[in-house]
Scaffold this motif. Sequence first.
Motif, PDB file in Angstrom:
ATOM      1  N   GLY A 218       8.710  -1.492   2.731  1.00  0.00           N
ATOM      2  CA  GLY A 218       8.161  -0.940   1.502  1.00  0.00           C
ATOM      3  C   GLY A 218       9.107  -0.042   0.726  1.00  0.00           C
ATOM      4  O   GLY A 218       8.827   0.300  -0.425  1.00  0.00           O
ATOM      5  N   THR A 219      10.238   0.341   1.319  1.00  0.00           N
ATOM      6  CA  THR A 219      11.104   1.324   0.670  1.00  0.00           C
ATOM      7  C   THR A 219      11.588   0.874  -0.707  1.00  0.00           C
ATOM      8  O   THR A 219      11.454   1.597  -1.694  1.00  0.00           O
ATOM      9  N   ALA A 220      12.136  -0.342  -0.764  1.00  0.00           N
ATOM     10  CA  ALA A 220      12.687  -0.816  -2.037  1.00  0.00           C
ATOM     11  C   ALA A 220      11.593  -0.919  -3.090  1.00  0.00           C
ATOM     12  O   ALA A 220      11.800  -0.560  -4.255  1.00  0.00           O
ATOM     13  N   SER A 221      10.399  -1.399  -2.685  1.00  0.00           N
ATOM     14  CA  SER A 221       9.301  -1.522  -3.643  1.00  0.00           C
ATOM     15  C   SER A 221       8.847  -0.155  -4.121  1.00  0.00           C
ATOM     16  O   SER A 221       8.562   0.038  -5.305  1.00  0.00           O
TER      17      SER A 221
ATOM     18  N   VAL B   1      16.552   1.768  -3.545  1.00  0.00           N
ATOM     19  CA  VAL B   1      16.874   0.414  -3.989  1.00  0.00           C
ATOM     20  C   VAL B   1      18.130  -0.091  -3.280  1.00  0.00           C
ATOM     21  O   VAL B   1      18.257  -1.262  -2.963  1.00  0.00           O
ATOM     22  N   GLY B   2      19.075   0.830  -3.017  1.00  0.00           N
ATOM     23  CA  GLY B   2      20.340   0.405  -2.433  1.00  0.00           C
ATOM     24  C   GLY B   2      20.363   0.398  -0.919  1.00  0.00           C
ATOM     25  O   GLY B   2      21.358   0.049  -0.304  1.00  0.00           O
ATOM     26  N   MET B   3      19.251   0.783  -0.314  1.00  0.00           N
ATOM     27  CA  MET B   3      19.214   0.888   1.149  1.00  0.00           C
ATOM     28  C   MET B   3      19.201  -0.507   1.781  1.00  0.00           C
ATOM     29  O   MET B   3      18.327  -1.306   1.489  1.00  0.00           O
ATOM     30  N   PRO B   4      20.169  -0.817   2.649  1.00  0.00           N
ATOM     31  CA  PRO B   4      20.069  -2.097   3.353  1.00  0.00           C
ATOM     32  C   PRO B   4      18.892  -2.039   4.331  1.00  0.00           C
ATOM     33  O   PRO B   4      18.892  -1.228   5.255  1.00  0.00           O
TER      34      PRO B   4
ATOM     35  N   GLY C 214      16.546   9.692  -5.221  1.00  0.00           N
ATOM     36  CA  GLY C 214      15.936   9.087  -4.038  1.00  0.00           C
ATOM     37  C   GLY C 214      15.534   7.647  -4.296  1.00  0.00           C
ATOM     38  O   GLY C 214      15.737   6.766  -3.452  1.00  0.00           O
ATOM     39  N   ALA C 215      14.986   7.398  -5.488  1.00  0.00           N
ATOM     40  CA  ALA C 215      14.557   6.039  -5.812  1.00  0.00           C
ATOM     41  C   ALA C 215      15.755   5.101  -5.903  1.00  0.00           C
ATOM     42  O   ALA C 215      15.724   3.968  -5.427  1.00  0.00           O
TER      43      ALA C 215
ATOM     44  N   ALA D 183       0.836  -1.197   0.000  1.00  0.00           N
ATOM     45  CA  ALA D 183       0.000   0.000   0.000  1.00  0.00           C
ATOM     46  C   ALA D 183       0.878   1.257   0.000  1.00  0.00           C
ATOM     47  O   ALA D 183       0.677   2.175  -0.797  1.00  0.00           O
ATOM     48  N   ILE D 184       1.881   1.269   0.877  1.00  0.00           N
ATOM     49  CA  ILE D 184       2.780   2.427   0.933  1.00  0.00           C
ATOM     50  C   ILE D 184       3.464   2.631  -0.414  1.00  0.00           C
ATOM     51  O   ILE D 184       3.525   3.747  -0.937  1.00  0.00           O
ATOM     52  N   SER D 185       3.950   1.523  -1.008  1.00  0.00           N
ATOM     53  CA  SER D 185       4.726   1.674  -2.234  1.00  0.00           C
ATOM     54  C   SER D 185       3.852   2.155  -3.391  1.00  0.00           C
ATOM     55  O   SER D 185       4.327   2.886  -4.255  1.00  0.00           O
TER      56      SER D 185
END
Lengths: 309, 289
Positions: free
Chosen positions: A182-185, A140-143, A135-136, A107-109
């Motif tokens: 949800g961040t990566a999505s 994607v690269g955020m562990p 930012g996107a 939902a967030i993504s």
Amino acid sequence: MWKYVLRRVIMLIPVLIGISIFAFLMMHLTPGDPAQLMLGEQAPEETLAALRTRMGLDQPLPVQYVVWLGRAVRFDFGRSLRSNKPVVQELLERLPATGQLALAAVAISLVIGIPVGVISATKPNSIFDNVAMVGALAGVGMPAFWQGIMLILIFSVTLGWLPSSGRMGGLEYIILPALTLGTASTASIARMTRSTMLEVLSQDYIRTARSKGLSKLRVVVKHALRNALIPVVTIVGLQFGYLMAGAVLTETIFAWPGIGRLIVEAINAKDFPVVQGTIMMFAVVYAFINLVVDITYAFLDPRLRTQYK
Amino acid sequence: MATTSTLQLRQRAKVFKSMFRNKKAVVGAVILIMFALGAIFAPFLTPYEPQRQNIRNRLQGPSSEHWLGTDQFGRDIMTRILYGGRLSLRVGFTSVGIALAIGGTMGMIAGYYGGFIDNLFMRFVDVLLALPGFLLALAIVASLGPGLENVIIAIGIANIPAFARMMRSSVLTVKELDYVSASIAVGCSDFRILVRHVLPNAINPIIVLATLGLAGAILAAAGLSFLGMGAQPPTPEWGSMIATARPFIRVAHYPVTFPGLAIFFTVLSLNMVGDGLRDALDPRSTHTM
């Protein structure tokens, strides 16, 4: 269309058999005697023998596999070595938590990813676009495990706004885990939406719609978005797979009592029946999601549909 | 390749030019080179040893002696991050190397010969794809046992499908071209055709995939080590550093924050370079993403 669906379902069978062989072999691939691994070094010989008989470890491997598979297709993966509860029961107890978390993350993504992608595409190379796309890429690269800890540090430890772990039922408990998961999505969906939207916006029918006097907003929302979202639909489906994997890390950080945390606990405790059951469940759910995605895509894309008429 | 034709040189120059015009790719490459140099020259850059404990100095904030502070055992965080970079680069390159060698070969054979062997290889790839990559790697490490070597193997295996499929589809398109038929006609061996004619044409997408795969591998390895399945303490591995320093986060967050930033910037820069390479190598993608 039905031919295509049937073909896809039949193709699943060898894949699931393959993964079941892997899941079954897992405890035999581990160096050492499985019974000893599960019970520990100090286990007395009688207990080891009892476990071997109970799990059929004294039988030849192929026999063991067939017996195991025969039970697995009836969702019987034996009992957990830690809780002595049936594995299926453990899975079913944990499933709602993971499902809830995954849905919140999707939902967030969607709520963030699609609008960001659309705005970026309508104003390519603007400041908004550049900031959003960097930012996107960062998203994607955020562990995920580190991001989760940082969110806890900021919102729980420092500000004290949100709880740092657990699932007591309140909405405040799911915010941080869902954001982390949800961040990566969100990032993938924003990138995907932008690129398909750019492609659609450059097409003739969009120019026609604009030249007949429709407002830019109307063209974007009514004409372009509809076509741009088709590939996004499939990406959303595939994201569920990544969310399942991401849940392992996210649930561990936030002590979220879902499937992901269950498999980590089971691996650490060498609770092989639970590990096997979880792997098989993941594989079946993932296969089902992919199936639905493919069918949706075939349904939306007439070229694929006619191929199998 | 023994000789590089002028045409190839000109093409390569074009790729470099378009890479340099892409700001993101340049920034990514610069960050990446900094990390790589830091990892390679770690012993010369820092007076500390990554595993030497100094309990009196534990959990200090950044200072002139310890630029990024010290961890729960008083070890210099900067030193550990630099040495950790060595591990991350090694994990990334070896696991992608494994995936490229096995997956690439499988894809090439499957695409070139087709038929039964194609079917066999691709069904094997389907089985590997039955689980999301990270979960597959987790399951493999679970059965092999914890350790950095096993993490490398697991991530390598989990990345086989991407390379196998990419290589197969590249080979399928190249196979039908006239000059490959010509090579067959003049009696080139299959091996020679594959290595000299098919491979160079398939190499561009593979380079992009490998760069992005490197980012994914480093991220996955850090995640597995964070779960305690990869490098074991006191090894200065980024994911494991975060996991072991986490209980002290209310006292000092530096031992968690900085290794995470190291992972983040490494992965981000690899993705930026990968994106830039894709735009530069693939003439079809006109817009930068």
